[in-house]
Structure formats: C-alpha cells, structure tokens
Design a protein around this motif. Structure first.
Motif, PDB file in Angstrom:
ATOM      1  N   ILE A   5       0.863  -1.181   0.000  1.00 47.81           N
ATOM      2  CA  ILE A   5       0.000   0.000   0.000  1.00 47.81           C
ATOM      3  C   ILE A   5       0.897   1.228   0.000  1.00 47.81           C
ATOM      4  O   ILE A   5       1.737   1.395   0.872  1.00 47.81           O
ATOM      5  CB  ILE A   5      -0.926   0.016   1.227  1.00 47.81           C
ATOM      6  CG1 ILE A   5      -1.826  -1.217   1.231  1.00 47.81           C
ATOM      7  CG2 ILE A   5      -1.762   1.289   1.243  1.00 47.81           C
ATOM      8  CD1 ILE A   5      -2.678  -1.355   2.479  1.00 47.81           C
ATOM      9  N   SER A   6       0.716   2.068  -0.969  1.00 49.73           N
ATOM     10  CA  SER A   6       1.480   3.311  -1.061  1.00 49.73           C
ATOM     11  C   SER A   6       0.865   4.353  -0.143  1.00 49.73           C
ATOM     12  O   SER A   6      -0.341   4.343   0.112  1.00 49.73           O
ATOM     13  CB  SER A   6       1.441   3.814  -2.504  1.00 49.73           C
ATOM     14  OG  SER A   6       1.917   5.129  -2.604  1.00 49.73           O
ATOM     15  N   GLU A  11      -3.363   8.819   2.111  1.00 48.12           N
ATOM     16  CA  GLU A  11      -3.574  10.221   2.420  1.00 48.12           C
ATOM     17  C   GLU A  11      -3.357  11.099   1.186  1.00 48.12           C
ATOM     18  O   GLU A  11      -2.638  10.727   0.265  1.00 48.12           O
ATOM     19  CB  GLU A  11      -2.659  10.684   3.552  1.00 48.12           C
ATOM     20  CG  GLU A  11      -1.183  10.558   3.253  1.00 48.12           C
ATOM     21  CD  GLU A  11      -0.301  10.857   4.451  1.00 48.12           C
ATOM     22  OE1 GLU A  11      -0.788  10.828   5.591  1.00 48.12           O
ATOM     23  OE2 GLU A  11       0.889  11.119   4.234  1.00 48.12           O
ATOM     24  N   LEU A  12      -4.012  12.247   1.207  1.00 51.24           N
ATOM     25  CA  LEU A  12      -3.922  13.222   0.124  1.00 51.24           C
ATOM     26  C   LEU A  12      -3.596  14.591   0.705  1.00 51.24           C
ATOM     27  O   LEU A  12      -3.901  14.868   1.856  1.00 51.24           O
ATOM     28  CB  LEU A  12      -5.254  13.318  -0.620  1.00 51.24           C
ATOM     29  CG  LEU A  12      -5.777  12.060  -1.292  1.00 51.24           C
ATOM     30  CD1 LEU A  12      -7.206  12.273  -1.769  1.00 51.24           C
ATOM     31  CD2 LEU A  12      -4.888  11.687  -2.457  1.00 51.24           C
ATOM     32  N   THR A  13      -3.005  15.448  -0.106  1.00 52.83           N
ATOM     33  CA  THR A  13      -2.753  16.819   0.318  1.00 52.83           C
ATOM     34  C   THR A  13      -4.086  17.490   0.625  1.00 52.83           C
ATOM     35  O   THR A  13      -5.049  17.362  -0.123  1.00 52.83           O
ATOM     36  CB  THR A  13      -2.029  17.604  -0.789  1.00 52.83           C
ATOM     37  OG1 THR A  13      -0.804  16.939  -1.084  1.00 52.83           O
ATOM     38  CG2 THR A  13      -1.745  19.029  -0.361  1.00 52.83           C
ATOM     39  N   CYS A  14      -4.145  18.187   1.729  1.00 53.24           N
ATOM     40  CA  CYS A  14      -5.371  18.873   2.143  1.00 53.24           C
ATOM     41  C   CYS A  14      -5.740  19.930   1.094  1.00 53.24           C
ATOM     42  O   CYS A  14      -4.918  20.789   0.771  1.00 53.24           O
ATOM     43  CB  CYS A  14      -5.164  19.544   3.499  1.00 53.24           C
ATOM     44  SG  CYS A  14      -6.589  20.495   4.052  1.00 53.24           S
ATOM     45  N   PRO A  15      -6.968  19.880   0.580  1.00 56.14           N
ATOM     46  CA  PRO A  15      -7.376  20.854  -0.437  1.00 56.14           C
ATOM     47  C   PRO A  15      -7.635  22.251   0.147  1.00 56.14           C
ATOM     48  O   PRO A  15      -7.612  23.233  -0.591  1.00 56.14           O
ATOM     49  CB  PRO A  15      -8.657  20.258  -1.010  1.00 56.14           C
ATOM     50  CG  PRO A  15      -9.196  19.400   0.072  1.00 56.14           C
ATOM     51  CD  PRO A  15      -7.998  18.875   0.814  1.00 56.14           C
ATOM     52  N   THR A  16      -7.832  22.349   1.438  1.00 55.72           N
ATOM     53  CA  THR A  16      -8.108  23.640   2.060  1.00 55.72           C
ATOM     54  C   THR A  16      -6.845  24.473   2.216  1.00 55.72           C
ATOM     55  O   THR A  16      -6.811  25.651   1.884  1.00 55.72           O
ATOM     56  CB  THR A  16      -8.783  23.443   3.428  1.00 55.72           C
ATOM     57  OG1 THR A  16      -9.965  22.665   3.252  1.00 55.72           O
ATOM     58  CG2 THR A  16      -9.153  24.775   4.064  1.00 55.72           C
ATOM     59  N   CYS A  17      -5.769  23.852   2.715  1.00 59.06           N
ATOM     60  CA  CYS A  17      -4.525  24.588   2.949  1.00 59.06           C
ATOM     61  C   CYS A  17      -3.437  24.246   1.927  1.00 59.06           C
ATOM     62  O   CYS A  17      -2.331  24.765   2.005  1.00 59.06           O
ATOM     63  CB  CYS A  17      -4.004  24.324   4.359  1.00 59.06           C
ATOM     64  SG  CYS A  17      -3.429  22.633   4.638  1.00 59.06           S
ATOM     65  N   ASN A  18      -3.748  23.346   1.006  1.00 56.64           N
ATOM     66  CA  ASN A  18      -2.781  22.908  -0.016  1.00 56.64           C
ATOM     67  C   ASN A  18      -1.497  22.353   0.592  1.00 56.64           C
ATOM     68  O   ASN A  18      -0.409  22.550   0.065  1.00 56.64           O
ATOM     69  CB  ASN A  18      -2.465  24.042  -0.991  1.00 56.64           C
ATOM     70  CG  ASN A  18      -3.665  24.428  -1.810  1.00 56.64           C
ATOM     71  OD1 ASN A  18      -4.394  23.571  -2.303  1.00 56.64           O
ATOM     72  ND2 ASN A  18      -3.903  25.716  -1.948  1.00 56.64           N
ATOM     73  N   LEU A  45      -9.531   4.592   2.244  1.00 57.86           N
ATOM     74  CA  LEU A  45      -8.692   3.449   2.615  1.00 57.86           C
ATOM     75  C   LEU A  45      -7.868   3.764   3.859  1.00 57.86           C
ATOM     76  O   LEU A  45      -7.723   2.926   4.753  1.00 57.86           O
ATOM     77  CB  LEU A  45      -7.770   3.056   1.456  1.00 57.86           C
ATOM     78  CG  LEU A  45      -6.830   1.880   1.707  1.00 57.86           C
ATOM     79  CD1 LEU A  45      -7.616   0.614   2.072  1.00 57.86           C
ATOM     80  CD2 LEU A  45      -5.962   1.629   0.482  1.00 57.86           C
ATOM     81  N   GLY A  46      -7.349   4.977   3.943  1.00 58.02           N
ATOM     82  CA  GLY A  46      -6.589   5.392   5.121  1.00 58.02           C
ATOM     83  C   GLY A  46      -7.440   5.381   6.375  1.00 58.02           C
ATOM     84  O   GLY A  46      -7.001   4.951   7.441  1.00 58.02           O
ATOM     85  N   GLN A  47      -8.677   5.857   6.273  1.00 54.66           N
ATOM     86  CA  GLN A  47      -9.586   5.850   7.419  1.00 54.66           C
ATOM     87  C   GLN A  47      -9.920   4.430   7.838  1.00 54.66           C
ATOM     88  O   GLN A  47      -9.962   4.117   9.029  1.00 54.66           O
ATOM     89  CB  GLN A  47     -10.859   6.613   7.075  1.00 54.66           C
ATOM     90  CG  GLN A  47     -10.638   8.098   6.933  1.00 54.66           C
ATOM     91  CD  GLN A  47     -11.886   8.829   6.484  1.00 54.66           C
ATOM     92  OE1 GLN A  47     -12.911   8.229   6.189  1.00 54.66           O
ATOM     93  NE2 GLN A  47     -11.789  10.145   6.403  1.00 54.66           N
ATOM     94  N   THR A  48     -10.122   3.553   6.868  1.00 51.36           N
ATOM     95  CA  THR A  48     -10.426   2.148   7.160  1.00 51.36           C
ATOM     96  C   THR A  48      -9.256   1.484   7.867  1.00 51.36           C
ATOM     97  O   THR A  48      -9.431   0.781   8.870  1.00 51.36           O
ATOM     98  CB  THR A  48     -10.758   1.390   5.866  1.00 51.36           C
ATOM     99  OG1 THR A  48     -11.881   2.014   5.245  1.00 51.36           O
ATOM    100  CG2 THR A  48     -11.071  -0.067   6.143  1.00 51.36           C
ATOM    101  N   LEU A  49      -8.051   1.706   7.366  1.00 50.07           N
ATOM    102  CA  LEU A  49      -6.862   1.109   7.972  1.00 50.07           C
ATOM    103  C   LEU A  49      -6.633   1.643   9.380  1.00 50.07           C
ATOM    104  O   LEU A  49      -6.333   0.879  10.302  1.00 50.07           O
ATOM    105  CB  LEU A  49      -5.639   1.374   7.097  1.00 50.07           C
ATOM    106  CG  LEU A  49      -4.326   0.753   7.545  1.00 50.07           C
ATOM    107  CD1 LEU A  49      -4.454  -0.767   7.655  1.00 50.07           C
ATOM    108  CD2 LEU A  49      -3.218   1.123   6.586  1.00 50.07           C
TER     109      LEU A  49
END
Length: 57
Positions: A5-6, A11-18, A45-49
C-alpha cells in the motif's frame, strides 16, 4: 501473499490549505481546521486502515 500500500493510497494533500498546514485569516496564520494542521487528509482506505489498527491494538 503480500499487499503493498502506497502512502498515496492512504492520504492526500489537504485541499483547504494545499499542504501548508495553515490558513490565513485576517492576515494571521492559523492551523487548518480541515486537516488539523497536518497538511494531509486521510482517504477512505486510510480511514479504514486507521480504524482497523485502533480496533485491534
């Protein structure tokens, strides 16, 4: 069998604060409320893990 799992899957970069960890309000830096100042948000997937790890530890 192994699963790879990469971190991009978790996780992803937060779209609010970039990804800067803060937002500017009235010319003042404040921690981003969307990501709690981390700069990233969990994917589904991150939340599930995370839930699985918390439940079984």
């Amino acid at each position: 069998m192994s699963v790879i799992i990469s971190t991009d899957d978790l996780e992803l970069t937060c779209p609010t604060c970039n990804g800067t960890d803060y937002i500017v309000v009235n010319d003042k830096k404040e921690p981003c409320s969307s990501c709690d100042g981390k700069g990233v948000i969990l994917t589904a997937l991150g939340q599930t893990l995370l839930h699985f790890i918390k439940k079984h530890s």
